[in-house]
Design an enzyme around this catalytic site. Structure first.
Site, mmCIF file in Angstrom:
data_model
loop_
_atom_site.group_PDB
_atom_site.id
_atom_site.type_symbol
_atom_site.label_atom_id
_atom_site.label_comp_id
_atom_site.label_asym_id
_atom_site.label_seq_id
_atom_site.Cartn_x
_atom_site.Cartn_y
_atom_site.Cartn_z
ATOM 1 N N CYS A 82 1.756 2.367 11.976
ATOM 2 C CA CYS A 82 2.727 1.927 10.969
ATOM 3 C C CYS A 82 3.067 3.126 10.095
ATOM 4 O O CYS A 82 2.364 4.138 10.136
ATOM 5 C CB CYS A 82 2.184 0.759 10.131
ATOM 6 N N HIS A 86 0.830 -1.195 0.000
ATOM 7 C CA HIS A 86 0.000 0.000 0.000
ATOM 8 C C HIS A 86 0.867 1.250 0.000
ATOM 9 O O HIS A 86 2.019 1.224 0.430
ATOM 10 C CB HIS A 86 -0.948 0.014 1.206
#
Length: 641
Positions: free
Chosen positions: A182, A67
Site C-alpha cells: 500500500c 496512518h
C-alpha cells in the site's frame, strides 16, 4: 518492540466526540499532540489527509486505521478512539466505523517501530479481538487486551511479516505466490497479507506472501519460487517489482480487494484465471495496480483527462447564452463582448481541444508517453479534416476514439520495430524515431479514413436528432437506467460519455437526460431516509443528509454506501427512478449545454423558466419513484438505531 510501548493510556479516547471523518482525524491528532508525540499537529493532520486522498483507510468491519509517516511526528505512537454509535469513514464496505487506530510514524522510523505498527493491523483481522476492544470498559483494559493478543500470537520474537507468510504444504491447488503493498506500507500491506495467508491455510492452499512495507521488502519471492508458481496475486496500490513475473499468470488488483475478496482471488489463482504477464522493458517503473490493458481502461483514461475541458468549456459556453442565443455573434443585435469572450474561451478553445485530448490520453494509456503526441495529432485531424462538403467538426467524438486507439497501437508497433537498434541509438528513440514515425503513420491513416468517418458521424447525429415521440422516450429510458446500474462504474460512464459525444454534436437533450438521471439515485435514497426512518440505521440516516448534497451536485456515487449495504433492493429502485427521469426529460424535450454541475447549472437549461421547472419536476418524480420503491422493499430495522 511491543505495541503497548506505542499505544498508551494518554493516547486513548474511549468515547470520541467526533461526528464526521474529518472530526475523528482532528480529535485523534489532538490526542497525540497532547501526549507529546507530535512536533506540529497541523502538519501531521495534513499528512494524514494526504494519505486518505490516496485511498480510504476505513478498511471495513467497523475498523479504520488512518496512518502516515511524517516529519511532524516526534516519536512513533498509536492513538486509539472508539465510537459505539459509529461514524461514516468512507469505509470499503460502506458501513460506519467504530474502532479508530491512528498510526503516527516518524519519517525515519526504524524496523522495530514499523513492525509493531503493522502487527497491530494484523491483530485487527481477528473478530474476537475487535469485539473485546469494543467492549472494553477502561483504557487499561484496552491495553491488557492488546498485550494478551500480542503474547498469544507473537511471542517474544515473531513479527507480523513472519506470520503473513505461513502457508500449508498440503496444497489444494498448486503453489500460489502473492505480493501486497500500500502507499504508506504500514497497515493495509500486512492486513492483506494476513487475510490471504489465513484463508489459504484454512483451505489447504500452498501460499507465500511477500510484503512491500515501510521497512522494506520482507519474505521476498525467489526466482526459483516464481518459476515453480502456478499463479501470482499482486495486491498493491503502489509500485512493485513486476519484471520478475514475466510469462506467469498474474492477477493484479487493489490491496483492499485482498482483504475483502480474498476467496475470489484465491479461486482465480487456483484456476489460473489470469492473463499471462508480459513485461514492457521500455517502461521506467512497474505499476502494482490495474494492468495497462483493456478497451475500457484506455477509454476512461481519455475521458477522465478530457473532462476538465468538457466541464469548464461547456459551462462557459452555456453561460454565454445568458445574453441571448446569438450573443457571441458580432453581426447579431444581441451581441455582447463578454459573452463572445466566454464563447471563445469555452467553445473556440476548451471544447476545441476536447477530442484531441481524448485521443492523446487514450494513446498514452496504450503506449505510454510516446503515444501522446500521435494521439493528440490524430484527434486534431479528426475534427479538422472533413473531406465532406458542408460538414463541420469532422468525425468528432467518434473520430477521436478511433484516432486514440490507432495512435496507441501504431506507437507500440513502432517501438517494437525499433527495439533492435544498437544501444548507442537508444537515446534517439523517444525524441526522434518514435514521434516521427508514429505521427506520420497515424496522420496518414486519419487523413484517409476521416472523410468516411465524418459521413458516419454526421449520419448518426442526424438519426438521433430525427428521433421523436416514443423512440426518443425509449432512448431516455435506457440512458437513465444506465446511469444507475453501477453508480459511477463502466455502464454509468458509457452513458455519460455518450451524452458528451452528443453535446459535441450540438444535441443537448441527451446531456440533459444523462445529468438528470445521474442525480436521481442519491437524491432518491436521501428522500427515503427522511420518509422511512424506521428502515434505516442512525448512521444511514446521517449519510442520507450527505446524499442530498451529492445528488444535487450530480455525484451519482453518493448512493454507493446504501447500494453496498442492500444491493438487491437499492439498485433496482435506483434504476427505476433514474429511467423514469430519463424518459421524462426526453418527453419534455429539454436541452442542457452544461456537461456537469447538477442543480448549480439548472439556470443553463434551454427554454427559460418553463423548461427549468419541467426539468426539476422530472428529477423530483424519478427521485420519489426511487424513494418509494426503497421504502416498499426494505424491511424495518430490528435493532435500535
Amino acid at each position: 518492540m511491543r505495541i503497548t510501548q506505542l499505544l498508551t493510556e494518554n493516547t486513548i479516547i474511549l468515547n470520541l466526540k467526533a461526528g464526521s471523518k474529518r472530526d475523528v482525524l482532528d480529535e485523534l491528532a489532538g490526542q497525540l499532540n497532547e501526549a507529546g508525540k507530535l512536533n506540529d499537529q497541523q502538519q501531521f493532520t495534513k499528512d494524514i489527509l494526504a494519505r486518505e486522498q490516496q485511498s480510504t483507510t476505513g478498511i471495513g468491519d467497523t475498523i479504520a486505521i488512518p496512518h502516515a509517516k511524517s516529519k511532524a511526528v516526534k516519536e512513533p505512537a498509536i492513538a486509539f478512539g472508539r465510537s459505539h454509535e459509529g461514524i461514516d469513514f468512507e469505509s470499503l464496505d460502506g458501513q460506519p466505523a467504530q474502532l479508530f487506530f491512528m498510526i503516527a510514524a516518524t519519517d525515519g522510523a526504524n524496523d522495530d517501530h514499523l513492525e509493531a505498527l503493522s502487527r497491530l493491523a494484523t491483530f485487527l483481522m481477528d473478530e474476537k479481538f475487535r469485539v473485546n476492544i469494543l467492549e472494553a470498559e477502561s483504557k487499561q483494559q484496552v491495553l491488557d487486551i492488546v498485550s494478551a493478543k500480542e503474547a498469544e500470537v507473537e511471542g517474544p520474537e515473531q513479527t507480523a511479516d513472519a506470520q503473513a507468510v505461513t502457508g500449508t504444504q498440503d496444497s489444494a491447488g498448486g503453489k500460489i505466490l502473492a505480493v501486497t503493498a500500500c502507499p504508506t506500507g504500514i497497515a493495509h500491506t500486512y492486513m492483506a497479507a494476513e487475510k490471504l495467508s489465513g484463508r489459504a491455510k484454512e483451505r489447504g492452499i500452498n501460499l507465500k506472501v511477500e510484503t512491500n512495507g515501510s521497512s522494506g521488502v520482507k519474505n521476498r519471492l525467489s526466482d526459483a519460487e516464481i518459476a515453480e508458481a502456478d499463479a501470482i496475486i499482486v495486491a498493491a496500490d503502489t509500485k512493485v517489482e513486476m519484471a520478475r513475473f514475466d510469462g506467469k499468470p498474474v492477477i493484479q488488483t487493489q490491496v483492499g480487494k485482498a482483504i475483502y475478496e480474498t476467496d475470489q482471488l484465491l479461486d482465480r489463482a487456483i484456476a489460473k484465471d489470469a492473463p499471462v504477464y508480459k513485461h514492457d522493458r521500455t517502461k521506467d517503473a512497474d505499476a502494482g495496480t490495474e494492468p495497462k490493458s483493456g478497451f475500457y481502461k484506455h477509454l476512461m483514461n481519455g475521458v477522465s483527462n478530457m473532462l476538465p475541458f468538457v466541464v469548464g468549456g461547456g459551462i462557459l459556453i452555456a453561460l454565454s447564452f445568458f445574453w441571448g442565443i446569438n450573443a457571441a455573434n458580432p453581426d447579431s443585435p444581441e451581441y455582447n463582448e463578454f459573452a463572445a469572450m466566454l464563447s471563445t474561451i469555452g467553445g473556440g478553445t476548451a471544447f476545441f481541444l476536447m477530442v484531441p485530448v481524448l485521443a492523446g490520453f487514450i494513446a498514452m494509456s496504450i503506449a505510454d508517453r510516446p503515444g501522446f503526441a500521435p494521439g493528440m495529432i490524430g484527434g486534431l485531424l479528426a475534427i479538422t479534416v472533413t473531406g465532406v462538403e458542408g460538414a463541420s467538426g469532422g468525425s468528432g467524438f467518434l473520430g477521436g476514439l478511433i484516432a486514440g486507439f490507432l495512435a496507441g497501437y501504431v506507437t507500440l508497433l513502432v517501438k517494437k520495430a525499433f527495439s533492435g537498434l544498437p544501444q548507442s541509438l537508444e537515446g534517439l528513440k523517444p525524441v526522434l524515431f518514435f514521434p516521427v514515425f508514429s505521427i506520420l503513420i497515424t496522420g496518414v491513416v486519419m487523413m484517409l479514413i476521416n472523410p468516411p468517418l465524418t459521413q458516419v458521424y454526421s449520419g448518426i447525429s442526424a438519426f438521433l436528432e430525427g428521433l421523436g415521440g416514443t423512440n426518443l422516450v425509449l432512448v431516455g429510458l435506457l440512458l437513465g437506467g444506465m446511469m444507475a446500474v453501477d453508480m459511477g462504474g463502466p455502464v454509468n460512464k458509457a452513458a455519460y460519455t455518450f451524452g458528451i459525444a452528443m453535446l459535441d454534436a450540438q444535441n443537448f437533450n441527451f446531456m440533459a437526460t444523462v445529468m438528470a438521471a445521474g442525480m436521481v439515485p442519491p437524491l432518491g435514497l436521501a428522500i427515503a431516509t427522511t420518509m422511512f426512518k424506521k428502515k434505516f440505521t442512525k448512521p444511514e440516516r446521517e449519510a442520507g443528509k450527505t446524499a442530498y448534497v451529492l445528488g444535487a451536485s450530480f455525484i451519482t456515487e453518493g448512493v454507493i454506501p446504501f447500494a453496498a449495504a442492500d444491493p438487491a433492493r437499492v439498485i433496482p429502485s435506483a434504476i427505476a427512478g433514474a429511467a423514469t427521469t430519463g424518459a421524462l426529460v426526453m418527453l419534455f424535450d429539454i436541452g442542457l449545454r452544461a456537461p456537469h454541475g447538477g442543480v448549480f447549472v439548472i439556470g443553463l437549461v434551454d427554454g427559460g423558466v418553463t423548461s427549468i421547472l419541467m426539468y426539476l419536476l422530472a428529477i423530483l418524480i424519478g427521485s420519489f419513484v426511487t424513494a418509494i420503491l426503497v421504502g416498499l422493499l426494505k424491511k424495518n430495522i430490528t435493532v435500535a438505531a
